[in-house]
Design a protein around this motif. Structure first.
Motif, PDB file in Angstrom:
ATOM      1  N   GLU A   1       0.799  -1.218   0.000  1.00 47.06           N
ATOM      2  CA  GLU A   1       0.000   0.000   0.000  1.00 47.06           C
ATOM      3  C   GLU A   1       0.834   1.271   0.000  1.00 47.06           C
ATOM      4  O   GLU A   1       0.499   2.255  -0.652  1.00 47.06           O
ATOM      5  N   ARG A   2       1.993   1.279   0.699  1.00 47.96           N
ATOM      6  CA  ARG A   2       2.746   2.520   0.868  1.00 47.96           C
ATOM      7  C   ARG A   2       4.130   2.489   0.208  1.00 47.96           C
ATOM      8  O   ARG A   2       4.960   3.358   0.482  1.00 47.96           O
ATOM      9  N   THR A   3       4.362   1.540  -0.691  1.00 48.51           N
ATOM     10  CA  THR A   3       5.666   1.462  -1.353  1.00 48.51           C
ATOM     11  C   THR A   3       6.016   2.751  -2.080  1.00 48.51           C
ATOM     12  O   THR A   3       7.175   3.180  -2.105  1.00 48.51           O
ATOM     13  N   LEU A   4       5.024   3.401  -2.690  1.00 49.75           N
ATOM     14  CA  LEU A   4       5.275   4.578  -3.516  1.00 49.75           C
ATOM     15  C   LEU A   4       5.140   5.894  -2.756  1.00 49.75           C
ATOM     16  O   LEU A   4       5.270   6.972  -3.349  1.00 49.75           O
ATOM     17  N   MET A   5       4.884   5.814  -1.452  1.00 48.29           N
ATOM     18  CA  MET A   5       4.699   7.028  -0.657  1.00 48.29           C
ATOM     19  C   MET A   5       6.020   7.556  -0.111  1.00 48.29           C
ATOM     20  O   MET A   5       6.891   6.787   0.298  1.00 48.29           O
ATOM     21  N   PRO A   6       6.186   8.879  -0.086  1.00 49.00           N
ATOM     22  CA  PRO A   6       7.410   9.456   0.496  1.00 49.00           C
ATOM     23  C   PRO A   6       7.406   9.344   2.016  1.00 49.00           C
ATOM     24  O   PRO A   6       6.368   9.087   2.633  1.00 49.00           O
ATOM     25  N   ILE A   7       8.575   9.565   2.595  1.00 48.47           N
ATOM     26  CA  ILE A   7       8.725   9.496   4.040  1.00 48.47           C
ATOM     27  C   ILE A   7       8.646  10.897   4.640  1.00 48.47           C
ATOM     28  O   ILE A   7       8.572  11.887   3.915  1.00 48.47           O
ATOM     29  N   ASP A   8       8.669  10.973   5.970  1.00 50.45           N
ATOM     30  CA  ASP A   8       8.678  12.275   6.636  1.00 50.45           C
ATOM     31  C   ASP A   8       9.903  13.075   6.182  1.00 50.45           C
ATOM     32  O   ASP A   8      10.987  12.526   5.981  1.00 50.45           O
ATOM     33  N   GLY A   9       9.711  14.378   6.038  1.00 49.90           N
ATOM     34  CA  GLY A   9      10.803  15.237   5.588  1.00 49.90           C
ATOM     35  C   GLY A   9      10.816  15.457   4.088  1.00 49.90           C
ATOM     36  O   GLY A   9      11.694  16.171   3.577  1.00 49.90           O
ATOM     37  N   VAL A  10       9.857  14.882   3.379  1.00 56.48           N
ATOM     38  CA  VAL A  10       9.776  15.050   1.928  1.00 56.48           C
ATOM     39  C   VAL A  10       9.583  16.533   1.574  1.00 56.48           C
ATOM     40  O   VAL A  10       8.914  17.278   2.298  1.00 56.48           O
ATOM     41  N   GLN A  11      10.190  16.955   0.474  1.00 60.49           N
ATOM     42  CA  GLN A  11       9.959  18.300  -0.049  1.00 60.49           C
ATOM     43  C   GLN A  11       8.720  18.260  -0.940  1.00 60.49           C
ATOM     44  O   GLN A  11       8.695  17.538  -1.939  1.00 60.49           O
ATOM     45  N   VAL A  12       7.686  19.013  -0.556  1.00 59.73           N
ATOM     46  CA  VAL A  12       6.409  18.975  -1.273  1.00 59.73           C
ATOM     47  C   VAL A  12       6.312  20.177  -2.217  1.00 59.73           C
ATOM     48  O   VAL A  12       6.503  21.321  -1.798  1.00 59.73           O
ATOM     49  N   PHE A  13       5.999  19.886  -3.494  1.00 55.32           N
ATOM     50  CA  PHE A  13       5.807  20.932  -4.494  1.00 55.32           C
ATOM     51  C   PHE A  13       4.315  21.164  -4.695  1.00 55.32           C
ATOM     52  O   PHE A  13       3.485  20.325  -4.370  1.00 55.32           O
ATOM     53  N   ALA A  14       3.971  22.325  -5.255  1.00 61.54           N
ATOM     54  CA  ALA A  14       2.597  22.824  -5.159  1.00 61.54           C
ATOM     55  C   ALA A  14       1.652  22.358  -6.255  1.00 61.54           C
ATOM     56  O   ALA A  14       0.435  22.387  -6.068  1.00 61.54           O
ATOM     57  N   THR A  15       2.151  21.925  -7.404  1.00 60.41           N
ATOM     58  CA  THR A  15       1.264  21.665  -8.537  1.00 60.41           C
ATOM     59  C   THR A  15       0.338  20.490  -8.265  1.00 60.41           C
ATOM     60  O   THR A  15       0.785  19.378  -7.985  1.00 60.41           O
ATOM     61  N   THR A  16      -0.966  20.727  -8.377  1.00 58.57           N
ATOM     62  CA  THR A  16      -1.964  19.677  -8.176  1.00 58.57           C
ATOM     63  C   THR A  16      -2.320  19.023  -9.509  1.00 58.57           C
ATOM     64  O   THR A  16      -2.055  19.569 -10.587  1.00 58.57           O
ATOM     65  N   LEU A  17      -2.968  17.867  -9.429  1.00 63.18           N
ATOM     66  CA  LEU A  17      -3.405  17.191 -10.650  1.00 63.18           C
ATOM     67  C   LEU A  17      -4.407  18.047 -11.426  1.00 63.18           C
ATOM     68  O   LEU A  17      -4.335  18.146 -12.651  1.00 63.18           O
ATOM     69  N   ASP A  18      -5.329  18.696 -10.722  1.00 63.31           N
ATOM     70  CA  ASP A  18      -6.324  19.530 -11.392  1.00 63.31           C
ATOM     71  C   ASP A  18      -5.689  20.734 -12.087  1.00 63.31           C
ATOM     72  O   ASP A  18      -6.221  21.221 -13.090  1.00 63.31           O
ATOM     73  N   GLU A  19      -4.580  21.212 -11.581  1.00 67.67           N
ATOM     74  CA  GLU A  19      -3.860  22.295 -12.249  1.00 67.67           C
ATOM     75  C   GLU A  19      -3.070  21.777 -13.445  1.00 67.67           C
ATOM     76  O   GLU A  19      -2.959  22.442 -14.479  1.00 67.67           O
ATOM     77  N   TRP A  20      -2.514  20.601 -13.294  1.00 67.79           N
ATOM     78  CA  TRP A  20      -1.652  20.036 -14.333  1.00 67.79           C
ATOM     79  C   TRP A  20      -2.431  19.593 -15.563  1.00 67.79           C
ATOM     80  O   TRP A  20      -2.001  19.814 -16.699  1.00 67.79           O
ATOM     81  N   LEU A  21      -3.590  18.980 -15.379  1.00 72.81           N
ATOM     82  CA  LEU A  21      -4.315  18.363 -16.491  1.00 72.81           C
ATOM     83  C   LEU A  21      -4.643  19.350 -17.617  1.00 72.81           C
ATOM     84  O   LEU A  21      -4.321  19.072 -18.791  1.00 72.81           O
ATOM     85  N   PRO A  22      -5.272  20.494 -17.345  1.00 78.09           N
ATOM     86  CA  PRO A  22      -5.597  21.381 -18.459  1.00 78.09           C
ATOM     87  C   PRO A  22      -4.370  21.992 -19.134  1.00 78.09           C
ATOM     88  O   PRO A  22      -4.443  22.417 -20.293  1.00 78.09           O
ATOM     89  N   ALA A  23      -3.272  22.034 -18.428  1.00 77.05           N
ATOM     90  CA  ALA A  23      -2.042  22.603 -19.013  1.00 77.05           C
ATOM     91  C   ALA A  23      -1.252  21.574 -19.813  1.00 77.05           C
ATOM     92  O   ALA A  23      -0.263  21.922 -20.474  1.00 77.05           O
ATOM     93  N   ASN A  24      -1.676  20.315 -19.779  1.00 79.22           N
ATOM     94  CA  ASN A  24      -0.936  19.246 -20.437  1.00 79.22           C
ATOM     95  C   ASN A  24      -1.877  18.323 -21.214  1.00 79.22           C
ATOM     96  O   ASN A  24      -2.088  17.168 -20.812  1.00 79.22           O
ATOM     97  N   PRO A  25      -2.444  18.810 -22.299  1.00 80.78           N
ATOM     98  CA  PRO A  25      -3.323  17.962 -23.104  1.00 80.78           C
ATOM     99  C   PRO A  25      -2.543  16.793 -23.704  1.00 80.78           C
ATOM    100  O   PRO A  25      -1.320  16.887 -23.882  1.00 80.78           O
ATOM    101  N   PRO A  26      -3.221  15.694 -23.994  1.00 85.26           N
ATOM    102  CA  PRO A  26      -2.513  14.558 -24.587  1.00 85.26           C
ATOM    103  C   PRO A  26      -1.923  14.929 -25.930  1.00 85.26           C
ATOM    104  O   PRO A  26      -2.478  15.730 -26.683  1.00 85.26           O
ATOM    105  N   ARG A  27      -0.773  14.330 -26.245  1.00 84.02           N
ATOM    106  CA  ARG A  27      -0.144  14.610 -27.533  1.00 84.02           C
ATOM    107  C   ARG A  27      -0.923  13.927 -28.634  1.00 84.02           C
ATOM    108  O   ARG A  27      -1.352  12.788 -28.501  1.00 84.02           O
ATOM    109  N   SER A  28      -1.098  14.637 -29.741  1.00 87.76           N
ATOM    110  CA  SER A  28      -1.835  14.066 -30.868  1.00 87.76           C
ATOM    111  C   SER A  28      -0.923  13.153 -31.682  1.00 87.76           C
ATOM    112  O   SER A  28       0.279  13.213 -31.595  1.00 87.76           O
TER     113      SER A  28
END
Length: 252
Positions: A225-252
């Motif tokens: 369940e937690r293999t892909l999760m970061p540990i305490d002390g991780v540096q967190v960046f601000a970009t959310t999935l909802d922000e990323w999706l409209p800025a990154n349309p699929p390549r044609s």
């Protein structure tokens, strides 16, 4: 101004790292087979590393088959370590993955862990940047997870990140002093692997059903369940999935 050689400098992360370093006044040199530098054969390596202060490795294996990916990262890293040592490079930075130090059966993670060991044992000043899974992987994950017309994925927890933020973290690390250690970076939201792909496909109008299946493999391996999760002390960046999706349309 430092001379920073970016191995894999024409790829998704590497091209962004080069641009960010150059924008902040560094001499950023992209290096890849397309520019005549091959870390497997050693072609062009000594020339590009000559006079380098920092080497950044964001290269990736062209094949994810277990033997191929292990051979790529061990051969490439051994050649890079030797070349960096001969050139007197003062900082070796490599991008790797959150979870390589946790129990898993993922061949790609095993190869990255082998790369990390070679760098730590090289005697060179180094920094290892462990990133969570990228938003950019959504389409690829969906393509390899199809079964009976649907996409089957486990609810393995993760904290995915935008490639742009990964590049920022790598560039900052390369411009700083060696850590002689590791950092982890992640995006701001915790979600299941199934949720990541479900939200991504829904936004893009992809009607394929994403089925939550605890037994479904992720790139051929069963995930805890937690293999892909970061540990305490991780540096967190601000970009959310909802922000990323409209800025990154699929390549044609």
């Amino acid at each position: 101004m430092a001379r920073i050689v970016v191995i894999g400098g024409s790829g998704l992360i590497g091209s962004k790292v080069v641009a960010k370093l150059a924008a902040h006044g560094q001499e950023a040199v992209p290096a890849s087979p397309s520019s005549g530098v091959n870390t497997i054969t050693g072609e062009g390596l000594a020339d590009v590393l000559r006079g380098a202060d920092v080497v950044v490795d964001v290269s990736n294996s062209p094949s994810f088959a277990p033997d191929d990916v292990m051979r790529f990262f061990t051969t490439s890293t051994n050649n890079l370590v030797a070349g960096a040592r001969d050139a007197g490079v003062g900082h070796y930075v490599a991008l790797t993955i959150v979870g390589t130090d946790r129990p898993n059966d993922i061949a790609y993670f095993a190869a990255k862990a082998a790369q990390e060991r070679l760098i730590r044992e090289s005697g060179l000043p180094y920094s290892l940047v462990h990133a969570t899974q990228f938003f950019e992987f959504i389409g690829g994950i969906a393509e390899v997870s199809g079964k009976d017309g649907a996409i089957h994925l486990p609810g393995t927890l993760m904290q995915p990140i935008a490639a742009e933020d990964v590049a920022t973290a790598v560039a900052r690390t390369a411009a700083g002093d060696p850590l002689d250690g590791d950092i982890e970076i992640a995006g701001p939201e915790v979600m299941g692997l199934d949720e990541l792909v479900r939200r991504g496909l829904a936004f893009r109008g992809d009607a394929r059903e994403v089925v939550t299946d605890p037994e479904a493999p992720y790139f051929g391996a069963r995930m805890q369940e937690r293999t892909l999760m970061p540990i305490d002390g991780v540096q967190v960046f601000a970009t959310t999935l909802d922000e990323w999706l409209p800025a990154n349309p699929p390549r044609s």
